[in-house]
Motif scaffolding. Structure first.
Motif, PDB file in Angstrom:
ATOM      1  N   PRO A  37       0.814  -1.221   0.000  1.00  0.00           N
ATOM      2  CA  PRO A  37       0.000   0.000   0.000  1.00  0.00           C
ATOM      3  C   PRO A  37       0.849   1.273   0.000  1.00  0.00           C
ATOM      4  O   PRO A  37       0.424   2.292  -0.536  1.00  0.00           O
ATOM      5  N   SER A  41       0.234   4.376  -2.648  1.00  0.00           N
ATOM      6  CA  SER A  41      -0.041   5.759  -2.256  1.00  0.00           C
ATOM      7  C   SER A  41       1.110   6.690  -2.638  1.00  0.00           C
ATOM      8  O   SER A  41       0.861   7.824  -3.051  1.00  0.00           O
ATOM      9  N   GLU A  44       0.788   7.264  -6.214  1.00  0.00           N
ATOM     10  CA  GLU A  44      -0.574   7.674  -6.547  1.00  0.00           C
ATOM     11  C   GLU A  44      -1.086   6.894  -7.754  1.00  0.00           C
ATOM     12  O   GLU A  44      -1.548   7.456  -8.758  1.00  0.00           O
ATOM     13  N   THR A  50      -2.868  -0.258 -10.905  1.00  0.00           N
ATOM     14  CA  THR A  50      -2.568  -1.281  -9.900  1.00  0.00           C
ATOM     15  C   THR A  50      -2.914  -2.662 -10.432  1.00  0.00           C
ATOM     16  O   THR A  50      -2.136  -3.612 -10.267  1.00  0.00           O
TER      17      THR A  50
END
Length: 161
Positions: A37, A41, A44, A50
């Motif tokens: 994760p 993040s 972005e 993803t």
């Protein structure tokens, strides 16, 4: 003695292929194929990106795992060849060439995956990725990546900061 060497080699091959089949882990994915994760993040990434990256990872894993199992078998064969009382130079050299060819297949697959991964990123995401140290030598102190700090590694220590 030769029978004992063969049994030891077979046990080693079984143990090593079991470890190889567990799958590769890297700084973006854990061994279960879940993307970190922090990477999602920090870069972005969109849901679409993803998913495409996960697909790339899975397809590379399907290619690499069997090759790594073959590589483990060839390494065990090489160890067995070197432990013989009479060395067979031709077999050793042939096995060495097979090991090199397998390593090249793994590297080629990894390179293709990395190129495809980079092509999925926007210019801004690529800048963030490069600023994180991705693609640098793991011993290059300038590239720390997305992980939290700390000093680790075999014998490297923290050094002067």
């Amino acid at each position: 003695m030769k029978k004992l060497s063969m049994i030891a080699a077979l046990l080693m091959v079984f143990a090593v292929t079991t470890v190889a089949a567990a799958g590769p882990g890297n700084r973006f994915f854990d061994r279960n194929g879940n993307m970190d994760p922090a990477v999602i993040s920090a870069l972005e990434l969109t849901n679409e990106q993803t998913e495409k990256i996960r697909t790339l990872y899975e397809s590379a894993k399907k290619v690499i795992i069997p090759i790594k199992a073959q590589l483990a078998t060839k390494r065990a064969e090489m160890k067995l060849l070197w432990t013989q009382t009479t060395l067979d130079a031709d077999k050793i050299k042939a096995t060495q060439k097979e090991i090199q060819a397998l390593r090249t297949k793994v590297r080629d697959t990894q390179t293709g995956t990395r190129i495809a991964f980079r092509n999925l990123l926007t210019p801004e995401q690529t800048s963030k990725l490069l600023a994180s140290g991705f693609g640098r030598n793991k011993h290059d102190k300038k590239g720390r990546g997305f992980a939290k700090g700390g000093c680790s590694g075999k014998g490297n220590g923290c050094g002067n900061r």
